[in-house]
Design a protein around this motif. Sequence first.
Motif, PDB file in Angstrom:
ATOM      1  N   ALA A   1       0.831  -1.207   0.000  1.00 42.30           N
ATOM      2  CA  ALA A   1       0.000   0.000   0.000  1.00 42.30           C
ATOM      3  C   ALA A   1       0.863   1.255   0.000  1.00 42.30           C
ATOM      4  N   GLY A   2       1.913   1.262   0.812  1.00 47.61           N
ATOM      5  CA  GLY A   2       2.808   2.416   0.856  1.00 47.61           C
ATOM      6  C   GLY A   2       3.539   2.631  -0.459  1.00 47.61           C
ATOM      7  N   THR A   3       3.958   1.549  -1.085  1.00 50.21           N
ATOM      8  CA  THR A   3       4.631   1.641  -2.378  1.00 50.21           C
ATOM      9  C   THR A   3       3.684   2.177  -3.447  1.00 50.21           C
ATOM     10  N   LEU A   4       2.451   1.682  -3.456  1.00 48.67           N
ATOM     11  CA  LEU A   4       1.456   2.164  -4.412  1.00 48.67           C
ATOM     12  C   LEU A   4       1.166   3.644  -4.187  1.00 48.67           C
ATOM     13  N   PHE A   5       1.014   4.040  -2.916  1.00 52.98           N
ATOM     14  CA  PHE A   5       0.758   5.442  -2.592  1.00 52.98           C
ATOM     15  C   PHE A   5       1.928   6.322  -3.021  1.00 52.98           C
ATOM     16  N   GLY A   6       3.152   5.909  -2.692  1.00 49.13           N
ATOM     17  CA  GLY A   6       4.332   6.676  -3.071  1.00 49.13           C
ATOM     18  C   GLY A   6       4.492   6.783  -4.578  1.00 49.13           C
ATOM     19  N   ALA A   7       4.214   5.688  -5.279  1.00 49.78           N
ATOM     20  CA  ALA A   7       4.301   5.723  -6.745  1.00 49.78           C
ATOM     21  C   ALA A   7       3.258   6.679  -7.314  1.00 49.78           C
ATOM     22  N   GLY A   8       2.061   6.653  -6.734  1.00 53.71           N
ATOM     23  CA  GLY A   8       1.016   7.582  -7.183  1.00 53.71           C
ATOM     24  C   GLY A   8       1.421   9.030  -6.970  1.00 53.71           C
ATOM     25  N   LEU A   9       2.044   9.308  -5.819  1.00 51.37           N
ATOM     26  CA  LEU A   9       2.522  10.669  -5.558  1.00 51.37           C
ATOM     27  C   LEU A   9       3.590  11.072  -6.569  1.00 51.37           C
ATOM     28  N   ALA A  10       4.505  10.160  -6.850  1.00 46.51           N
ATOM     29  CA  ALA A  10       5.586  10.463  -7.784  1.00 46.51           C
ATOM     30  C   ALA A  10       5.055  10.679  -9.196  1.00 46.51           C
TER      31      ALA A  10
ATOM     32  N   SER B   1       2.006  11.463 -10.169  1.00 51.21           N
ATOM     33  CA  SER B   1       1.123  12.628 -10.270  1.00 51.21           C
ATOM     34  C   SER B   1       1.849  13.947 -10.049  1.00 51.21           C
ATOM     35  N   GLY B   2       3.075  13.884  -9.549  1.00 47.86           N
ATOM     36  CA  GLY B   2       3.827  15.092  -9.284  1.00 47.86           C
ATOM     37  C   GLY B   2       3.512  15.725  -7.944  1.00 47.86           C
ATOM     38  N   MET B   3       2.726  15.046  -7.114  1.00 46.98           N
ATOM     39  CA  MET B   3       2.311  15.629  -5.838  1.00 46.98           C
ATOM     40  C   MET B   3       3.394  15.566  -4.767  1.00 46.98           C
ATOM     41  N   ALA B   4       4.514  14.929  -5.049  1.00 51.35           N
ATOM     42  CA  ALA B   4       5.645  14.953  -4.125  1.00 51.35           C
ATOM     43  C   ALA B   4       6.508  16.188  -4.373  1.00 51.35           C
ATOM     44  N   ASP B   5       6.128  16.996  -5.360  1.00 49.15           N
ATOM     45  CA  ASP B   5       6.847  18.222  -5.695  1.00 49.15           C
ATOM     46  C   ASP B   5       6.204  19.398  -4.966  1.00 49.15           C
ATOM     47  N   PRO B   6       6.885  19.965  -3.963  1.00 46.78           N
ATOM     48  CA  PRO B   6       6.297  21.067  -3.188  1.00 46.78           C
ATOM     49  C   PRO B   6       5.893  22.264  -4.052  1.00 46.78           C
ATOM     50  N   THR B   7       6.592  22.500  -5.136  1.00 46.71           N
ATOM     51  CA  THR B   7       6.263  23.627  -6.010  1.00 46.71           C
ATOM     52  C   THR B   7       4.869  23.470  -6.602  1.00 46.71           C
ATOM     53  N   ARG B   8       4.516  22.257  -6.962  1.00 41.46           N
ATOM     54  CA  ARG B   8       3.201  22.005  -7.535  1.00 41.46           C
ATOM     55  C   ARG B   8       2.103  22.221  -6.492  1.00 41.46           C
ATOM     56  N   VAL B   9       2.340  21.782  -5.275  1.00 40.62           N
ATOM     57  CA  VAL B   9       1.344  21.950  -4.211  1.00 40.62           C
ATOM     58  C   VAL B   9       1.177  23.433  -3.889  1.00 40.62           C
TER      59      VAL B   9
ATOM     60  N   LEU C   1       4.440  20.401   1.498  1.00 40.61           N
ATOM     61  CA  LEU C   1       4.504  18.969   1.795  1.00 40.61           C
ATOM     62  C   LEU C   1       3.556  18.639   2.935  1.00 40.61           C
ATOM     63  N   CYS C   2       3.034  17.438   2.901  1.00 42.76           N
ATOM     64  CA  CYS C   2       2.349  16.863   4.045  1.00 42.76           C
ATOM     65  C   CYS C   2       3.012  15.501   4.274  1.00 42.76           C
ATOM     66  N   PRO C   3       2.656  14.766   5.316  1.00 42.40           N
ATOM     67  CA  PRO C   3       3.435  13.572   5.664  1.00 42.40           C
ATOM     68  C   PRO C   3       3.678  12.562   4.538  1.00 42.40           C
ATOM     69  N   GLY C   4       2.654  12.202   3.793  1.00 39.39           N
ATOM     70  CA  GLY C   4       2.850  11.205   2.726  1.00 39.39           C
ATOM     71  C   GLY C   4       3.859  11.641   1.677  1.00 39.39           C
ATOM     72  N   PRO C   5       3.643  12.793   1.043  1.00 38.82           N
ATOM     73  CA  PRO C   5       4.618  13.264   0.061  1.00 38.82           C
ATOM     74  C   PRO C   5       5.998  13.528   0.656  1.00 38.82           C
ATOM     75  N   ALA C   6       6.070  13.898   1.929  1.00 35.82           N
ATOM     76  CA  ALA C   6       7.379  14.125   2.550  1.00 35.82           C
ATOM     77  C   ALA C   6       8.174  12.836   2.626  1.00 35.82           C
TER      78      ALA C   6
ATOM     79  N   ALA D   1      13.232  17.271   1.400  1.00 39.38           N
ATOM     80  CA  ALA D   1      12.244  16.673   2.304  1.00 39.38           C
ATOM     81  C   ALA D   1      12.779  16.417   3.703  1.00 39.38           C
ATOM     82  N   LEU D   2      14.087  16.307   3.856  1.00 44.59           N
ATOM     83  CA  LEU D   2      14.657  15.891   5.135  1.00 44.59           C
ATOM     84  C   LEU D   2      14.318  16.851   6.281  1.00 44.59           C
ATOM     85  N   VAL D   3      14.421  18.145   6.049  1.00 48.14           N
ATOM     86  CA  VAL D   3      14.116  19.114   7.108  1.00 48.14           C
ATOM     87  C   VAL D   3      12.658  18.971   7.537  1.00 48.14           C
ATOM     88  N   PHE D   4      11.759  18.827   6.570  1.00 46.30           N
ATOM     89  CA  PHE D   4      10.332  18.672   6.893  1.00 46.30           C
ATOM     90  C   PHE D   4      10.103  17.400   7.698  1.00 46.30           C
TER      91      PHE D   4
END
Length: 140
Positions: free
Chosen positions: A11-20, A22-30, A102-107, A118-121
């Motif tokens: 589940a975590g791998t699927l969620f992380g892949a979805g974030l990657a 979709s670009g939602m792991a990119d703070p600039t996009r958020v 960032l929020c916890p998942g994308p971080a 992401a490390l500081v967050f």
Amino acid sequence: MIRLFLIALGAGTLFGAGLAVSGMADPTRVRGFLDLGGRWDPTLAFVMAGAILPMAIAWLIQRRLATPLAASQFAVPATGKLDRPLIVGSILFGIGWGIAGLCPGPAIAGLALNPSAALVFVIAMVVGMTVHRSFNRSTA
């Protein structure tokens, strides 16, 4: 125990892949999504809308199951009232999300994609969780 670990890992791998993807792991996009007065980026709205259908299907399936696949019973929280801790926590979450993008998942996903950003967050998130737990033993 291993079965539960594998389910969580999948589940975590699927969620992380979805974030990657979709670009939602990119703070600039958020931050672009939250910038209503500037160069607004609607991408996050499409990602959120795209999550509604799978979640609706999951709730329909959950209602038909007697027990979950990897536990003896469902742990579905009851809907509670809007109280001060919920409102203050939501405000703090929103402020942090707007500042960091960032929020916890994308971080956590960001640790693999762009660790320096992401490390500081993540460190601040862990410190905040530790402080909360030390002041509120009922969540431990």
